[in-house]
Design a protein around this motif. Structure first.
Motif, mmCIF file in Angstrom:
data_model
loop_
_atom_site.group_PDB
_atom_site.id
_atom_site.type_symbol
_atom_site.label_atom_id
_atom_site.label_comp_id
_atom_site.label_asym_id
_atom_site.label_seq_id
_atom_site.Cartn_x
_atom_site.Cartn_y
_atom_site.Cartn_z
ATOM 1 N N VAL A 179 0.869 -1.165 0.000
ATOM 2 C CA VAL A 179 0.000 0.000 0.000
ATOM 3 C C VAL A 179 0.909 1.219 0.000
ATOM 4 N N LYS A 180 0.706 2.112 -0.960
ATOM 5 C CA LYS A 180 1.523 3.319 -1.015
ATOM 6 C C LYS A 180 0.641 4.551 -0.940
ATOM 7 N N LEU A 181 0.821 5.354 0.098
ATOM 8 C CA LEU A 181 0.111 6.631 0.162
ATOM 9 C C LEU A 181 0.980 7.664 -0.546
ATOM 10 N N GLY A 182 0.348 8.606 -1.264
ATOM 11 C CA GLY A 182 1.100 9.654 -1.942
ATOM 12 C C GLY A 182 1.801 10.550 -0.933
ATOM 13 N N PRO A 183 2.838 11.285 -1.377
ATOM 14 C CA PRO A 183 3.620 12.108 -0.451
ATOM 15 C C PRO A 183 2.813 13.234 0.202
ATOM 16 N N THR A 184 1.712 13.664 -0.458
ATOM 17 C CA THR A 184 0.920 14.753 0.132
ATOM 18 C C THR A 184 -0.332 14.234 0.833
ATOM 19 N N THR A 185 -0.517 12.907 0.809
ATOM 20 C CA THR A 185 -1.754 12.349 1.363
ATOM 21 C C THR A 185 -1.775 12.407 2.883
ATOM 22 N N SER A 186 -2.873 12.958 3.426
ATOM 23 C CA SER A 186 -3.076 12.943 4.866
ATOM 24 C C SER A 186 -4.368 12.165 5.127
ATOM 25 N N LEU A 187 -4.228 11.036 5.826
ATOM 26 C CA LEU A 187 -5.335 10.091 5.957
ATOM 27 C C LEU A 187 -6.137 10.304 7.238
ATOM 28 N N GLY A 188 -7.461 10.429 7.100
ATOM 29 C CA GLY A 188 -8.374 10.452 8.248
ATOM 30 C C GLY A 188 -9.260 9.215 8.175
ATOM 31 N N ARG A 249 -21.333 7.672 19.707
ATOM 32 C CA ARG A 249 -19.872 7.520 19.633
ATOM 33 C C ARG A 249 -19.406 7.582 18.169
ATOM 34 N N GLY A 250 -20.176 6.964 17.300
ATOM 35 C CA GLY A 250 -19.855 6.995 15.877
ATOM 36 C C GLY A 250 -19.846 8.421 15.350
ATOM 37 N N ARG A 251 -20.810 9.225 15.802
ATOM 38 C CA ARG A 251 -20.887 10.604 15.297
ATOM 39 C C ARG A 251 -19.764 11.464 15.876
ATOM 40 N N VAL A 252 -19.344 11.167 17.135
ATOM 41 C CA VAL A 252 -18.200 11.881 17.716
ATOM 42 C C VAL A 252 -16.951 11.581 16.886
ATOM 43 N N HIS A 253 -16.778 10.306 16.558
ATOM 44 C CA HIS A 253 -15.622 9.894 15.778
ATOM 45 C C HIS A 253 -15.606 10.592 14.423
ATOM 46 N N LEU A 254 -16.783 10.645 13.795
ATOM 47 C CA LEU A 254 -16.903 11.265 12.476
ATOM 48 C C LEU A 254 -16.585 12.756 12.569
ATOM 49 N N ALA A 255 -17.174 13.431 13.572
ATOM 50 C CA ALA A 255 -16.956 14.878 13.734
ATOM 51 C C ALA A 255 -15.480 15.166 13.979
ATOM 52 N N LYS A 256 -14.841 14.316 14.788
ATOM 53 C CA LYS A 256 -13.429 14.528 15.111
ATOM 54 C C LYS A 256 -12.552 14.315 13.863
ATOM 55 N N THR A 257 -12.903 13.321 13.066
ATOM 56 C CA THR A 257 -12.106 13.024 11.870
ATOM 57 C C THR A 257 -12.289 14.089 10.791
ATOM 58 N N LEU A 258 -13.528 14.549 10.593
ATOM 59 C CA LEU A 258 -13.790 15.494 9.497
ATOM 60 C C LEU A 258 -13.230 16.888 9.772
ATOM 61 N N GLY A 260 -10.187 17.205 10.942
ATOM 62 C CA GLY A 260 -8.749 16.985 11.043
ATOM 63 C C GLY A 260 -7.927 17.581 9.902
ATOM 64 N N GLY A 261 -8.558 18.149 8.884
ATOM 65 C CA GLY A 261 -7.812 18.716 7.768
ATOM 66 C C GLY A 261 -7.132 17.640 6.920
ATOM 67 N N HIS A 262 -7.852 16.563 6.634
ATOM 68 C CA HIS A 262 -7.285 15.467 5.834
ATOM 69 C C HIS A 262 -7.713 15.617 4.374
ATOM 70 N N ASN A 263 -6.965 14.958 3.492
ATOM 71 C CA ASN A 263 -7.375 14.976 2.092
ATOM 72 C C ASN A 263 -7.687 13.582 1.552
ATOM 73 N N LEU A 264 -7.550 12.557 2.411
ATOM 74 C CA LEU A 264 -8.071 11.221 2.077
ATOM 75 C C LEU A 264 -8.843 10.722 3.294
ATOM 76 N N LEU A 265 -10.139 10.508 3.112
ATOM 77 C CA LEU A 265 -10.965 10.050 4.232
ATOM 78 C C LEU A 265 -11.352 8.602 3.994
ATOM 79 N N MET A 266 -11.309 7.787 5.063
ATOM 80 C CA MET A 266 -11.831 6.424 4.957
ATOM 81 C C MET A 266 -12.899 6.277 6.038
ATOM 82 N N LEU A 267 -14.125 6.020 5.611
ATOM 83 C CA LEU A 267 -15.245 5.932 6.548
ATOM 84 C C LEU A 267 -15.840 4.526 6.477
ATOM 85 N N ASP A 268 -15.843 3.826 7.600
ATOM 86 C CA ASP A 268 -16.375 2.461 7.642
ATOM 87 C C ASP A 268 -17.807 2.491 8.167
#
Ligand SMILES: Nc1ncnc2c1ncn2[C@@H]1O[C@H](COP(=O)(O)OP(=O)(O)OP(=O)(O)O)[C@@H](O)[C@H]1O
Ligand SMILES: [Mg+2]
Length: 345
Positions: A179-188, A249-258, A260-268
Motif C-alpha cells: 500500500v503506497k500513500l502519496g507524499p501529500t496524502t493525509s489520511l483520516g 460515539r460513531g458521530r463523535v468519531h466522524l466529527a473529530k475526523t472530518l 482533522g484537515g485530511h485529504n483522504l478520508l476512509m469511513l467504515d
C-alpha cells in the motif's frame, strides 16, 4: 416485502428501501407526525411543498430537499443512478471556498475541513492479498485511487471490506502486496469499531480538543455549531464519551475526523449512526469535498449520491475495481454474470 400480501410497518433510514418498497411514509419530526401516501420521491415532493407553504423552514433546508429530489429525478430519467461527480479535481478545488463552508456550518450543515492540496498520487494498492487461517479474504488486489475520487466499497458481510481499510491505515499487515500513500496524502479514518476515543472526556471536549472555534480558511465558526451538525446537541455535548450510545460515539468519531484537515478520508459504515437528515448533510459535504474518500456502506442510496468509483467484494474472494457508481457496478455485474443453468433433472 414488496410481494407480501399483509401490512408491513418498518422503521428505517434506508432511502433506497423507502423509494422502492414503501407505499406510505409516516414521518415523525419535532413532535409532529406527517403521513404521505407514496414512496420516498413522493414524500420529498410533499415535504418540500409543506416547508415552502409553512415558510417555517430556513432556506438551506428546503434547498437541500429540493437538490435531493432533482437528483432522483435526473437519476431516474437517465435510467441509472449517478455519474454526476466525475468532475475534475481542479474544478472542485476552485469551488471549495472556505467561507462558503463556514456559512453552511452556521446554518446547521456538516462540513469537512479541507486538507492540503493532493498531489497526483493519492493511494496505490498493488497485489494485495490477505487470509485469516484457511479463509481467503482477497487475492492480488490492485487499484490506483485518483485525486478527488470517492470510492464506495460494497459486498456481503465478512468478505474483508473493513480488513482492507485496516491494512491501508497500517493497523494490519497484508500477507502479500503493498500500500503506497502519496507524499501529500493525509489520511483520516473512522474505523468500524469506533475505538480510540477518550472515555473520560465529554463529547464536546473530545471533538473540540480545547478549541472554541474552528477555522475554515479565513473564517472562524463556533465549535458548538460544528458539533451540533452531527446531531450532537445540547446536553449530549456534555456527556462523557464512555457513557455515549454506539450511534453517538460513531458521530463523535466522524466529527473529530472530518475536522482533522485530511485529504483522504476512509469511513467504515458511517450511515449506520446517522438519521436521514444528518446522512443527507454528510452526502452534501462529501460531494463538495475536494479530497478523495473511501466509504464502506450497505446503503446504496447514500453510495449512489456520493461515489464515482466502486470496489465490489464477492464471497469467492474476488474484488472488482470499477469506475462508476454502485448502481452502474451492479448492472455491469448482472450483465457479466453467466446465465444460470438449471442442472436439476
Ligand atoms: N484479527 C482477525 N483474526 C481472524 N479473523 C479475522 C480477524 N479480523 C477479521 N477476521 C475475519 O475476517 C473476515 C472479514 O472481516 P471484515 O471485518 O473485514 O469483514 P467486512 O467485510 O468488513 O464485514 P461487515 O460487512 O460485517 O463489516 C471475517 O470473517 C472476520 O471474522
Ligand atoms: Mg466491516
Amino acid at each position: 416485502l414488496a410481494s407480501h400480501k399483509g401490512t408491513v410497518v418498518a422503521i428505517t433510514h434506508d432511502r433506497y428501501f423507502l423509494d422502492n418498497v414503501a407505499k406510505s411514509i409516516i414521518e415523525v419530526d419535532s413532535g409532529d407526525i406527517f403521513v404521505v401516501r407514496g414512496n420516498y420521491s413522493r414524500f420529498l415532493e410533499r415535504k418540500t411543498e409543506r416547508l415552502r407553504v409553512q415558510e417555517q423552514a430556513n432556506d438551506s433546508r428546503t434547498a437541500k430537499l429540493q437538490a435531493e429530489l432533482s437528483w432522483i429525478q435526473k437519476a431516474k430519467s437517465a435510467g441509472r443512478s449517478n455519474r454526476a461527480r466525475l468532475r475534475s479535481y481542479a474544478k472542485l478545488l476552485e469551488e471549495s471556498n472556505a467561507a462558503k463552508h463556514a456559512d453552511r456550518v452556521q446554518g446547521g450543515a456538516i462540513e469537512i475541513v479541507p486538507g492540503p492540496r493532493l498531489g497526483k498520487s493519492v493511494l496505490k494498492v498493488t497485489g494485495l492479498s490477505k487470509s485469516y487461517g484457511e479463509r481467503l479474504l482477497f487475492r492480488d488486489l490492485t487499484f490506483d485511487l485518483p485525486a478527488g475520487a470517492i470510492m464506495g466499497i460494497v459486498g456481503p458481510n465478512g468478505t474483508g471490506k473493513s480488513t482492507l481499510l485496516r491494512i491501508i491505515s497500517g493497523l494490519e499487515d497484508p500477507d502479500e502486496g503493498e500500500v503506497k500513500l502519496g507524499p501529500t496524502t493525509s489520511l483520516g479514518y473512522v474505523d468500524q469499531s469506533r475505538d480510540g476515543l477518550d472515555p473520560q472526556k465529554t463529547c464536546f471536549q473530545e471533538i473540540s480538543q480545547g478549541q472554541e472555534t474552528l477555522a475554515f480558511g479565513e473564517k472562524e465558526v463556533n465549535m458548538r455549531a460544528y458539533v451540533a451538525a452531527f446531531n450532537l446537541r445540547g446536553t449530549t455535548q456534555e456527556k462523557l464519551v464512555g457513557k455515549l450510545s454506539g450511534g453517538e460515539r460513531g458521530r463523535v468519531h466522524l466529527a473529530k475526523t472530518l475536522r482533522g484537515g485530511h485529504n483522504l478520508l476512509m469511513l467504515d459504515e458511517p450511515s449506520n449512526d446517522l438519521d436521514v437528515d444528518t446522512l443527507r448533510s454528510l452526502e452534501d459535504a462529501l460531494r463538495d469535498f475536494a479530497g478523495s474518500a473511501i466509504v464502506i456502506s450497505h446503503d446504496r442510496w447514500f453510495l449512489d449520491r456520493v461515489c464515482d468509483h466502486t470496489l465490489g467484494f464477492e464471497s469467492d474472494g474476488s474484488v472488482e475495481f470499477y469506475v462508476g457508481s454502485v448502481s452502474e457496478y451492479y448492472s455491469w455485474r448482472e450483465r457479466r454474470r453467466p446465465q444460470r443453468v438449471n442442472l436439476a433433472v
